[in-house]
Design a protein around this motif. Structure first.
Motif, PDB file in Angstrom:
ATOM      1  N   ARG A 250     -35.018 -43.029  36.079  1.00  0.00           N
ATOM      2  CA  ARG A 250     -35.726 -43.574  34.915  1.00  0.00           C
ATOM      3  C   ARG A 250     -34.828 -43.755  33.677  1.00  0.00           C
ATOM      4  NH1 ARG A 250     -41.393 -43.457  34.642  1.00  0.00           N
ATOM      5  NH2 ARG A 250     -42.392 -42.818  36.573  1.00  0.00           N
ATOM      6  N   LEU A 251     -33.801 -42.931  33.559  1.00  0.00           N
ATOM      7  CA  LEU A 251     -33.059 -42.876  32.294  1.00  0.00           C
ATOM      8  C   LEU A 251     -31.631 -43.405  32.373  1.00  0.00           C
ATOM      9  CD1 LEU A 251     -34.222 -39.329  31.144  1.00  0.00           C
ATOM     10  CD2 LEU A 251     -35.092 -41.538  30.372  1.00  0.00           C
ATOM     11  N   VAL A 252     -31.169 -43.709  33.589  1.00  0.00           N
ATOM     12  CA  VAL A 252     -29.790 -44.164  33.746  1.00  0.00           C
ATOM     13  C   VAL A 252     -29.787 -45.600  34.259  1.00  0.00           C
ATOM     14  CG1 VAL A 252     -27.556 -43.606  34.782  1.00  0.00           C
ATOM     15  CG2 VAL A 252     -29.152 -41.784  34.256  1.00  0.00           C
ATOM     16  N   GLY A 253     -28.651 -46.283  34.145  1.00  0.00           N
ATOM     17  CA  GLY A 253     -28.539 -47.682  34.558  1.00  0.00           C
ATOM     18  C   GLY A 253     -28.896 -47.923  36.007  1.00  0.00           C
ATOM     19  N   ASP A 254     -28.954 -49.176  36.386  1.00  0.00           N
ATOM     20  CA  ASP A 254     -29.489 -49.574  37.684  1.00  0.00           C
ATOM     21  C   ASP A 254     -28.718 -49.021  38.879  1.00  0.00           C
ATOM     22  OD1 ASP A 254     -31.560 -50.934  36.569  1.00  0.00           O
ATOM     23  OD2 ASP A 254     -30.563 -52.883  36.605  1.00  0.00           O
ATOM     24  N   GLU A 255     -27.403 -48.945  38.806  1.00  0.00           N
ATOM     25  CA  GLU A 255     -26.607 -48.622  39.984  1.00  0.00           C
ATOM     26  C   GLU A 255     -26.426 -47.120  40.210  1.00  0.00           C
ATOM     27  OE1 GLU A 255     -25.759 -50.813  42.211  1.00  0.00           O
ATOM     28  OE2 GLU A 255     -26.684 -52.380  40.994  1.00  0.00           O
ATOM     29  N   ILE A 256     -26.237 -46.370  39.153  1.00  0.00           N
ATOM     30  CA  ILE A 256     -25.804 -44.980  39.296  1.00  0.00           C
ATOM     31  C   ILE A 256     -26.785 -44.092  40.067  1.00  0.00           C
ATOM     32  CG2 ILE A 256     -25.286 -42.860  38.000  1.00  0.00           C
ATOM     33  CD1 ILE A 256     -23.801 -44.557  36.010  1.00  0.00           C
ATOM     34  N   PRO A 257     -28.103 -44.179  39.874  1.00  0.00           N
ATOM     35  CA  PRO A 257     -28.994 -43.252  40.587  1.00  0.00           C
ATOM     36  C   PRO A 257     -28.826 -43.253  42.097  1.00  0.00           C
ATOM     37  CG  PRO A 257     -30.185 -44.397  38.864  1.00  0.00           C
ATOM     38  CD  PRO A 257     -28.839 -45.043  38.962  1.00  0.00           C
ATOM     39  N   TYR A 258     -28.444 -44.382  42.688  1.00  0.00           N
ATOM     40  CA  TYR A 258     -28.301 -44.458  44.134  1.00  0.00           C
ATOM     41  C   TYR A 258     -27.082 -43.688  44.621  1.00  0.00           C
ATOM     42  CZ  TYR A 258     -31.573 -48.161  43.060  1.00  0.00           C
ATOM     43  OH  TYR A 258     -32.645 -48.863  42.562  1.00  0.00           O
ATOM     44  N   SER A 259     -26.168 -43.363  43.713  1.00  0.00           N
ATOM     45  CA  SER A 259     -24.969 -42.620  44.066  1.00  0.00           C
ATOM     46  C   SER A 259     -25.083 -41.154  43.670  1.00  0.00           C
ATOM     47  CB  SER A 259     -23.741 -43.238  43.372  1.00  0.00           C
ATOM     48  OG  SER A 259     -23.589 -44.587  43.730  1.00  0.00           O
ATOM     49  N   THR A 260     -26.294 -40.680  43.471  1.00  0.00           N
ATOM     50  CA  THR A 260     -26.501 -39.301  43.032  1.00  0.00           C
ATOM     51  C   THR A 260     -27.406 -38.529  43.978  1.00  0.00           C
ATOM     52  OG1 THR A 260     -28.433 -39.859  41.685  1.00  0.00           O
ATOM     53  CG2 THR A 260     -26.277 -39.966  40.604  1.00  0.00           C
TER      54      THR A 260
ATOM     55  N   ASP B  45     -20.733 -39.909  42.970  1.00  0.00           N
ATOM     56  CA  ASP B  45     -19.718 -40.397  43.891  1.00  0.00           C
ATOM     57  C   ASP B  45     -18.375 -40.634  43.208  1.00  0.00           C
ATOM     58  OD1 ASP B  45     -19.281 -41.131  46.632  1.00  0.00           O
ATOM     59  OD2 ASP B  45     -19.054 -43.203  45.959  1.00  0.00           O
ATOM     60  N   LYS B  46     -18.399 -40.930  41.884  1.00  0.00           N
ATOM     61  CA  LYS B  46     -17.170 -41.295  41.186  1.00  0.00           C
ATOM     62  C   LYS B  46     -17.116 -40.622  39.810  1.00  0.00           C
ATOM     63  CE  LYS B  46     -17.143 -45.838  43.433  1.00  0.00           C
ATOM     64  NZ  LYS B  46     -17.245 -47.307  43.216  1.00  0.00           N
ATOM     65  N   ALA B  47     -15.896 -40.458  39.300  1.00  0.00           N
ATOM     66  CA  ALA B  47     -15.702 -39.772  38.023  1.00  0.00           C
ATOM     67  C   ALA B  47     -16.345 -40.519  36.862  1.00  0.00           C
ATOM     68  CB  ALA B  47     -14.201 -39.586  37.768  1.00  0.00           C
TER      69      ALA B  47
ATOM     70  N   GLN C   4     -19.007 -42.195  36.906  1.00  0.00           N
ATOM     71  CA  GLN C   4     -20.453 -41.962  36.952  1.00  0.00           C
ATOM     72  C   GLN C   4     -20.798 -40.646  36.269  1.00  0.00           C
ATOM     73  OE1 GLN C   4     -20.970 -42.112  41.171  1.00  0.00           O
ATOM     74  NE2 GLN C   4     -21.141 -44.353  41.234  1.00  0.00           N
ATOM     75  N   LYS C   5     -19.942 -39.664  36.435  1.00  0.00           N
ATOM     76  CA  LYS C   5     -20.142 -38.378  35.751  1.00  0.00           C
ATOM     77  C   LYS C   5     -20.124 -38.575  34.242  1.00  0.00           C
ATOM     78  CE  LYS C   5     -18.125 -33.759  35.207  1.00  0.00           C
ATOM     79  NZ  LYS C   5     -17.102 -32.797  35.698  1.00  0.00           N
ATOM     80  N   THR C   6     -19.179 -39.375  33.760  1.00  0.00           N
ATOM     81  CA  THR C   6     -19.074 -39.634  32.325  1.00  0.00           C
ATOM     82  C   THR C   6     -20.340 -40.296  31.794  1.00  0.00           C
ATOM     83  OG1 THR C   6     -16.675 -39.894  32.527  1.00  0.00           O
ATOM     84  CG2 THR C   6     -17.717 -40.808  30.554  1.00  0.00           C
ATOM     85  N   ILE C   7     -20.856 -41.263  32.545  1.00  0.00           N
ATOM     86  CA  ILE C   7     -22.068 -41.975  32.115  1.00  0.00           C
ATOM     87  C   ILE C   7     -23.270 -41.036  32.097  1.00  0.00           C
ATOM     88  CG2 ILE C   7     -23.696 -43.815  32.728  1.00  0.00           C
ATOM     89  CD1 ILE C   7     -21.261 -45.362  33.841  1.00  0.00           C
TER      90      ILE C   7
ATOM     91  N   ARG D 182     -18.429 -35.710  43.998  1.00  0.00           N
ATOM     92  CA  ARG D 182     -18.163 -35.494  45.422  1.00  0.00           C
ATOM     93  C   ARG D 182     -18.076 -36.862  46.084  1.00  0.00           C
ATOM     94  NH1 ARG D 182     -21.666 -31.239  48.829  1.00  0.00           N
ATOM     95  NH2 ARG D 182     -20.833 -29.895  47.178  1.00  0.00           N
ATOM     96  N   ASN D 183     -16.874 -37.346  46.248  1.00  0.00           N
ATOM     97  CA  ASN D 183     -16.656 -38.700  46.749  1.00  0.00           C
ATOM     98  C   ASN D 183     -17.252 -38.897  48.142  1.00  0.00           C
ATOM     99  OD1 ASN D 183     -15.189 -39.505  44.477  1.00  0.00           O
ATOM    100  ND2 ASN D 183     -13.283 -38.695  45.309  1.00  0.00           N
ATOM    101  N   GLY D 184     -17.953 -40.035  48.321  1.00  0.00           N
ATOM    102  CA  GLY D 184     -18.446 -40.434  49.635  1.00  0.00           C
ATOM    103  C   GLY D 184     -19.561 -39.584  50.201  1.00  0.00           C
ATOM    104  N   TRP D 185     -20.289 -38.865  49.357  1.00  0.00           N
ATOM    105  CA  TRP D 185     -21.315 -37.954  49.874  1.00  0.00           C
ATOM    106  C   TRP D 185     -22.414 -38.692  50.639  1.00  0.00           C
ATOM    107  CZ3 TRP D 185     -26.458 -38.272  48.835  1.00  0.00           C
ATOM    108  CH2 TRP D 185     -26.838 -39.041  47.735  1.00  0.00           C
TER     109      TRP D 185
END
Length: 297
Positions: A204-214, A237-239, A241-244, A281-284
């Motif tokens: 709900r609170l983050v951009g369109d792509e990032i939630p699918y990588s969490t 999945d990526k550094a 994404q952590k920053t965002i 955690r890359n590639g989880w």
């Protein structure tokens, strides 16, 4: 008092393509939020049982991920497997579509339905149809797509025709005593629900792509003197994404945690102390070992 001689109890799978309102329908039927929702597809990843018990029946709803017609990693394959397995051992199926929308994705989802279990076509979001005269032609146009037992238009959000839907479902349930205790609302643990509430806020609170990588891991879950102490980790999945997710001065992560905590307090009816971290955690989502450790199996 519940009369076991007339009482009915059984399992009802809720099936459909992503984003047709399956989880919203479940929550509204239960009068309680147990399944997370967002406007983004693939919000639901796990099979969740939602339990509603009244004087006449116990409805055990099986909420499932949206059926994917295209997927690119093991996580999506897992979710499709959950859907396929969920329709095999139930007493009835709710096949949910969106009013005035029926396309190849819906037809593909229909292909997994068994022929020997009653299927109720639930046309959701009828409140969004400005001209209600369009509903009947739409209904007639899709009635032949499958041998549906009956068709019921509803609005889950506004609870339109939900009592009628429950009454119809009851007719398909076997005569059984209650399977769960009458006050149970789900088969899932509070620990699981806590992780899901955090994940919902990502959608709900983050951009369109990032939630699918969490994904969300509950590291500690303790209850002491009516206080829930919960420590959780969000895997990305990526550094970048952590920053965002953390955001400027940690504001985004604080917002995610605060809103998740409020949902937990409403469900648990107690105060919640919540701490959330983010780890890379890359590639989880494509690692079979990692997916199994997170409960995707």
């Amino acid at each position: 008092m519940i009369n076991d001689n007339e009482f009915r109890a059984g399992y009802i799978a809720i099936i459909g393509r992503p984003n047709v309102g399956k989880s919203t329908l479940l929550n509204k039927l239960l009068h309680q939020k147990i399944s997370i929702t967002s406007k983004k597809a693939q919000t639901t990843r796990f099979r969740i049982h939602g339990i509603l018990t009244d004087q006449q029946a116990q409805y055990i709803f099986v909420d499932t991920p949206g059926f994917q017609t295209q997927y690119t990693n093991r996580l999506n394959a897992f979710m499709n497997r959950v859907v396929t397995q969920s329709v095999q051992n139930v007493d009835a199926i709710l096949f949910v579509i969106e009013a005035m929308r029926f396309d190849q994705r819906d037809r593909d989802a229909l292909k997994i339905l068994p022929k020997n279990i009653p299927v109720i076509l639930v046309i959701n979001k009828i409140d969004k149809v400005a001209d209600k005269n369009q509903l009947l032609p739409f209904l007639n146009s899709i009635a032949g797509a499958f041998d549906f037992s009956t068709i019921i238009p509803v609005s889950a959000t506004h609870k339109i025709q939900l009592p009628e839907l429950l009454n119809t479902i009851r007719g398909f349930l076997p005569r059984n005593p209650p399977i769960y205790e009458k006050d149970d609302i789900t088969d899932r643990s509070e620990r699981f629900l806590a992780s899901e509430f955090i994940r919902e806020k990502l959608f709900r609170l983050v951009g369109d792509e990032i939630p699918y990588s969490t994904s969300v891991v509950i590291d500690q879950f303790n209850v002491e003197n009516h206080l829930y102490k919960i420590y959780a980790t969000i895997l990305v999945d990526k550094a970048n994404q952590k920053t965002i997710l953390i955001g400027k001065k940690g504001e985004k992560l604080k917002q995610i945690a605060t809103e998740a905590r409020k949902d937990m307090e409403r469900l648990f009816s107690e105060k919640v102390y919540l701490e959330v971290w983010v780890k890379v955690r890359n590639g989880w989502a494509d690692s079979e070992a990692t997916l199994k450790s997170l409960g995707y199996e």
